[in-house]
Design a protein around this motif. Structure first.
Motif, mmCIF file in Angstrom:
data_model
loop_
_atom_site.group_PDB
_atom_site.id
_atom_site.type_symbol
_atom_site.label_atom_id
_atom_site.label_comp_id
_atom_site.label_asym_id
_atom_site.label_seq_id
_atom_site.Cartn_x
_atom_site.Cartn_y
_atom_site.Cartn_z
ATOM 1 N N ARG A 203 21.649 -3.414 9.197
ATOM 2 C CA ARG A 203 20.985 -3.428 7.892
ATOM 3 C C ARG A 203 21.848 -2.774 6.818
ATOM 4 N N TYR B 236 20.786 -4.826 0.577
ATOM 5 C CA TYR B 236 20.263 -5.198 -0.741
ATOM 6 C C TYR B 236 18.808 -4.726 -0.794
ATOM 7 N N LYS B 237 18.508 -3.740 -1.651
ATOM 8 C CA LYS B 237 17.178 -3.097 -1.674
ATOM 9 C C LYS B 237 16.813 -2.710 -0.234
ATOM 10 N N THR B 238 15.643 -3.130 0.288
ATOM 11 C CA THR B 238 15.336 -2.805 1.689
ATOM 12 C C THR B 238 15.750 -3.937 2.634
ATOM 13 N N HIS C 241 21.968 -8.892 1.889
ATOM 14 C CA HIS C 241 22.521 -10.122 1.302
ATOM 15 C C HIS C 241 23.780 -10.445 2.097
ATOM 16 N N TYR D 280 19.917 -12.615 -0.597
ATOM 17 C CA TYR D 280 19.000 -11.537 -0.981
ATOM 18 C C TYR D 280 17.711 -11.598 -0.163
ATOM 19 N N TRP E 174 16.072 -8.077 6.579
ATOM 20 C CA TRP E 174 17.014 -7.463 7.512
ATOM 21 C C TRP E 174 16.800 -7.884 8.961
ATOM 22 N N HIS F 88 12.785 -12.914 2.163
ATOM 23 C CA HIS F 88 12.623 -12.047 1.006
ATOM 24 C C HIS F 88 13.017 -10.654 1.461
ATOM 25 N N TRP F 89 13.585 -9.827 0.544
ATOM 26 C CA TRP F 89 14.080 -8.508 0.961
ATOM 27 C C TRP F 89 13.012 -7.561 1.453
ATOM 28 N N THR F 90 11.727 -7.846 1.176
ATOM 29 C CA THR F 90 10.659 -6.967 1.668
ATOM 30 C C THR F 90 10.259 -7.282 3.113
#
Ligand SMILES: [Zn+2]
Length: 410
Positions: free
Chosen positions: A18, A23-25, A28, A84, A87, A381-383
Motif C-alpha cells: 500500500r 494515493y490518499k488511503t 495509484h 487512483y 489498496w 475507488h481509493w476508499t
C-alpha cells in the motif's frame, strides 16, 4: 496437516504494498508505472521466503516456481491498480497466495508438494484485456502486444515494456499438467457479503462480459431552421434504441443477467446542432454463454429494426466477448470446508459479477475463487477497504483450502 497463517505478517505485507504508490488511503499503480514495477520487484524478493524462485517475464507476469517434483497448486492475482483506486483489489490475492505458500511449503508435512505464486499483469486492463493471464495460458500473440495501447496516456505496450526493461524477455507459459488447480482470492467489490453479515464468498462462476458499439448516422443541421418532419437526428435514434432494449431485454434475460448503456456520445454535441452521428457503448454480463448469445441476437434484431425503420442508419459492432467460466466443484468444496471450520455459518456460494484472471486460468485447469467482504461494497475507488479481522480470517480459510487441494482431498 495443520496450517496456521501469520495474520500480522499478512497485514504487514499488504501495508508494504500500500505504501508503494500510495494515493490518499488507496493507491495509484497503473500497469508499468514505477510503483507497479516496484510492487512486482517486491514480490520477486519475497518468493524465497516461500521456497520459490522467479522473476518478471516479458509481459510483466511474475510466476514463482518450486523445484519440488510432487503435486503443485497455482495461486495468484494482480498487483497493478485502476487509476487512483483501492489498496486491496489485486494485492489481497497475491499476499494470500504468498502466505499460503510460506506456511505450506515450509511445513514439515508438505513433502514434495508446493504452492506456487503468480501475479498476472494488467488485469485492470490499462493496455488490453487480461493480457497477463491470457499470455500465460497461450492466448496472446505478438500481434496482440503490438496493438496494445495504454488507454490513459496512449503509450504503446511495446514502448512501456522497453521503458521498464521487460522487452525481449521470454513470456512464461503454463507447463501442461503441472498444476492440480488454480486459486485466487479477491475482495468482493459488491455488498452481498456485508449486507448478509457473512465473511467468506465461495465463487461458483465468473461472468462473461460482451461489449458492443452501435453507431447511428443521421444528418447534422441547424436546430432552429430544420423542420421536425425532415430531421434525421442520430441522438434520438440512439435513445430510442436504449428504450427498446429496456422494453425487450427483461423477457429474455436470465435471473442475474445485467446490461448497461455505459456511454452515448453525440456529434458534434452542441445545443443548437442536430446530432449527425451518435455512438452507444453497450455491455451485457452473464455467467452462461447461451444467455449471452441469446441477448446478442436480440440486440442484433433491435439494431436492424432501428436501421430499417429509419430515418437514421444504425450499425452494430461487437467489441469484445469474454467467455464466462465455471469454478471447479471439488475446489469449491475445499473452500466450503475451510470456511465452515474457521467461520461456521458465515460463508456462502455466489457468482462473480466482475471479471477475474481465474476465468482465463479456468480454460486450462480446475480453478477456484474466494471472496472477502468489501466495506460498503466500494471498489475501484481509493476508499476501498476490508476489516483487518476479515482479511486475516480470509487468509486462514484460503490456506486451509490450499492445503486440502494440494493433498488431493479436494
Ligand atoms: Zn482485481
Amino acid at each position: 496437516m495443520d496450517v496456521r497463517i501469520d495474520g500480522k505478517r499478512v497485514l504487514a505485507d499488504l501495508t508494504a504494498l500500500r505504501t508503494i504508490g500510495a494515493y490518499k488511503t488507496g493507491v495509484h499503480k497503473p500497469t508499468f508505472s514505477e510503483p507497479h514495477v516496484k510492487s512486482l520487484e517486491w514480490l520477486v524478493a519475497k518468493l524465497p521466503e516461500a521456497g520459490l524462485a522467479g522473476g518478471i517475464d516479458g509481459i510483466g507476469n511474475v510466476v514463482g516456481t518450486s523445484s519440488r517434483k510432487g503435486p503443485k497448486l497455482l495461486a495468484g492475482s494482480h498487483l497493478e491498480s485502476q487509476n487512483y483506486a483501492g489498496w486491496l483489489d489485486g494485492p489481497l490475492g497475491v499476499v494470500y497466495a504468498l502466505e499460503a505458500a510460506r506456511v505450506i511449503n515450509n511445513h514439515a508435512g508438505a513433502g514434495d508438494r508446493a504452492v506456487e505464486v503468480a501475479s498476472w499483469c494488467d488485469e485492470e486492463g490499462h493496455f488490453g484485456f487480461f493480457l497477463g493471464s491470457r499470455s500465460f495460458v497461450g492466448g496472446v500473440s505478438e500481434a496482440d502486444i503490438d496493438a496494445a495501447i495504454d488507454r490513459t496516456n496512449g503509450e504503446t505496450m511495446r514502448a512501456a515494456l522497453k521503458r521498464v526493461g521487460f522487452a525481449g524477455r521470454p513470456r512464461v507459459t503454463v507447463e501442461k499438467g503441472r498444476y492440480r488447480g488454480y486459486i485466487e482470492a479477491h475482495i468482493e467489490q459488491g455488498d452481498w457479503l456485508e449486507t448478509q453479515k457473512l465473511a467468506i464468498g465461495v465463487v461458483t462462476s465468473i461472468v462473461g462480459i460482451w461489449q458492443f458499439k452501435v453507431t447511428f448516422t443521421g444528418v447534422q443541421n441547424h436546430a432552429g431552421t430544420t423542420r421536425m418532419a425532415i430531421r434525421k437526428d442520430a441522438g434520438v435514434a440512439a435513445v430510442e434504441l436504449a428504450h427498446r432494449i429496456k422494453q425487450r431485454f427483461p423477457a429474455i434475460a436470465a435471473e442475474r443477467t445485467v446490461w448497461t448503456v455505459g456511454r452515448i456520445t453525440l456529434e458534434p454535441g452542441a445545443p443548437s446542432i442536430i446530432p449527425g452521428r451518435a455512438e452507444m457503448l453497450f455491455q451485457i454480463r452473464d455467467a452462461d454463454e447461451g444467455v449471452l448469445k441469446r441477448m446478442e441476437a436480440e440486440l442484433e434484431t433491435l439494431v436492424a429494426e432501428s436501421d430499417r425503420e429509419g430515418p437514421c442508419r444504425a450499425r452494430l459492432e461487437a467489441m469484445s466477448r469474454s467467455i464466462p467460466a465455471k469454478m471447479d466443484e471439488s475446489l469449491m468444496a475445499a473452500l466450503d470446508r475451510g470456511a465452515e471450520k474457521h467461520a461456521p455459518g458465515k460463508h456462502i456460494r455466489m457468482p462473480s459479477g466482475a471479471g477475474h484472471d481465474a476465468q482465463y486460468l479456468a480454460r486450462i485447469m480446475p480453478s477456484s475463487m474466494l471472496f472477502v467482504p468489501s466495506i460498503g461494497g466500494i471498489s475501484h475507488h481509493w476508499t476501498e477497504n476490508t476489516s483487518d479481522a476479515d482479511i486475516v480470517l480470509g487468509a486462514q480459510v484460503y490456506a486451509d483450502a490450499c492445503e486440502a487441494m494440494l493433498r488431493g482431498a479436494a
